[in-house]
Every structure is written in structure tokens, then in C-alpha cells.
Design a protein around this motif. Sequence first.
Motif, mmCIF file in Angstrom:
data_model
loop_
_atom_site.group_PDB
_atom_site.id
_atom_site.type_symbol
_atom_site.label_atom_id
_atom_site.label_comp_id
_atom_site.label_asym_id
_atom_site.label_seq_id
_atom_site.Cartn_x
_atom_site.Cartn_y
_atom_site.Cartn_z
ATOM 1 N N GLU A 63 0.827 -1.207 0.000
ATOM 2 C CA GLU A 63 0.000 0.000 0.000
ATOM 3 C C GLU A 63 0.861 1.256 0.000
ATOM 4 O O GLU A 63 0.540 2.234 -0.676
ATOM 5 C CB GLU A 63 -0.949 -0.011 1.196
ATOM 6 N N ARG A 64 1.991 1.240 0.736
ATOM 7 C CA ARG A 64 2.900 2.386 0.767
ATOM 8 C C ARG A 64 3.469 2.642 -0.623
ATOM 9 O O ARG A 64 3.493 3.781 -1.095
ATOM 10 C CB ARG A 64 4.031 2.129 1.763
ATOM 11 N N ARG A 67 0.852 4.105 -2.949
ATOM 12 C CA ARG A 67 0.648 5.541 -2.696
ATOM 13 C C ARG A 67 1.756 6.371 -3.333
ATOM 14 O O ARG A 67 1.500 7.427 -3.912
ATOM 15 C CB ARG A 67 0.565 5.815 -1.196
ATOM 16 N N SER A 71 1.089 9.066 -6.393
ATOM 17 C CA SER A 71 1.289 10.495 -6.141
ATOM 18 C C SER A 71 2.563 11.028 -6.791
ATOM 19 O O SER A 71 3.015 12.109 -6.442
ATOM 20 C CB SER A 71 1.333 10.753 -4.628
#
Length: 96
Positions: A63-64, A67, A71
Amino acid sequence: MRTISQYDAKRYKDELEGLREEMTRILVEMEQRHSSSSREAFSQWWEEEGTMRHYFDLKGQAERIERILMSSVIEEEAYPRMRGPHEGLTRNGYDK
């Protein structure tokens, strides 16, 4: 938004793919153990041997990275500077 090189983006994508493969392996093994083991044996493997914690650690890492990739703007350069394996990461593994 941050800018990352195409090489860093590839490294993140490769790492993400590896994490997903490991998560899938754990889930397949979980299904096999759940259907062929007793409830106690399954609980021992899943909870007490740390498999559940390992799975959710992998999920958090994935998930990190997702992200970061969502972004970021990927910078196309002829010769971009690549980060070292831990450059830009804090002690707990998150970007600065």
C-alpha cells in the motif's frame, strides 16, 4: 506530487510485484491449510507462527508503494540519477 525517475518507478513496480506474489502465495497456502487442517492447526499456523502478521506487513508495504506511485510524476531522462536502496526513506520505511 513528487517526481521520480523512470528507473525508480520500475524499481517500485518490481518491488510491488514481488510483494503481491508473496501475498498470493500466503493466501493460497491459507486456503489449503484451512481446508485440510484442523481449526487448531490452522490457528497455530496463521496466528501463533506469525503468518498473519507477515501477510499484513506485506500488505502495508504494498500500500505504501502504491501511494508513492499514485502520487508521483515519472520523469523521463536519458541518464537519471538512481537512488540507493534506502535513500529517501526514514528508519520506519516511509518517505521523508
